[in-house]
Design a protein around this motif. Structure first.
Motif: not given
Ligand code: ADP
Length: 213
Positions: A40-45
């Motif tokens: 979903a993009g959690k680690s990226t964020t």
């Protein structure tokens, strides 16, 4: 000023947009949860907020700093829990935590941090010989030892058995009671409910719902 402010954040890998225009802020003393499925993009964020990844577009501020150009002082004010951080060969829990404490200007007391993660009975043991759950607690201890104002936790209980998870939640509740600001990612709804004061659901790089938990 909020502890964390994120405005119009985008991150693109090649031509894939992993994070598509996030807006949120985290107040001092609050635990903010990004809840979402894998990819979903959690680690990226969270890694952009930690200063470990470079954003493509938008503004980010952590304790008034841009994490992309961190000062030494800024780095000492944030805590990052990284899987495997305590995996340093044959050193004991006490030796590793002491070593990390020496890297910070105002560390928390070593014995207190070891007790906070429930490893007081294990402090003389080589980290290598601990169970996976206990090794993870060493990683948490290393995130805490610098006495951070903001603690980042990326999927902290993935792979934990239920008992270890509950013990970990108690550690976090202790830090919340001290007023620490915490940013947490998880794909477990119950973890978001147990620990979050506020948060958002992230799907395909977009926050679809944000509010009180
Ligand atoms: P989550 O932490 O929610 O599982 P991630 O932030 O790890 O999500 O990944 C978001 C999306 O970005 C996924 O589609 C993932 O495959 C992609 N991605 C993550 N890191 C990279 C990278 N270094 N290079 C290319 N794509 C990446």
């Amino acid at each position: 000023m909020s502890a964390i402010e994120v405005t119009g954040l985008h991150k693109t890998y090649g031509n894939h947009e992993a994070v598509s225009g996030l807006n949120f802020s985290v107040e001092a003393g609050e635990t903010f949860v990004l809840l979402g499925p894998n990819g979903a993009g959690k680690s990226t964020t969270i890694e952009i907020l930690e200063g470990l990844r470079v954003r493509s577009k938008g503004d980010v501020s952590v304790l008034g700093h841009d994490p992309q150009s961190p000062t030494r002082e800024f780095k000492s004010r944030i805590g990052i829990v990284q899987q495997g951080a305590g995996d340093l060969g044959r050193l004991s829990v006490l030796e590793i935590v002491k070593h990390f404490a020496s890297l910070y200007p105002n560390p928390r007391p070593v014995d207190e941090v070891i007790a906070a993660v429930g490893l007081e009975g294990k402090s003389g043991q080589p980290v290598k010989k601990l169970s996976g759950g206990q090794q993870h607690r060493v990683d948490v201890a290393l995130g805490l030892i610098g006495n951070p104002e903001v603690l980042f936790l990326d999927e902290p209980t993935t792979g934990f058995d239920p008992e270890v998870r509950r013990a970990f939640w108690d550690v976090i509740r202790g830090l919340q009671a001290e007023g620490m600001t915490i940013m947490l990612t998880t794909h477990y709804l119950d973890e978001a409910e147990q620990l979050g004061h506020r948060g958002g659901v992230i799907v395909a790089g977009k926050l679809v719902d944000i509010g009180k938990i």
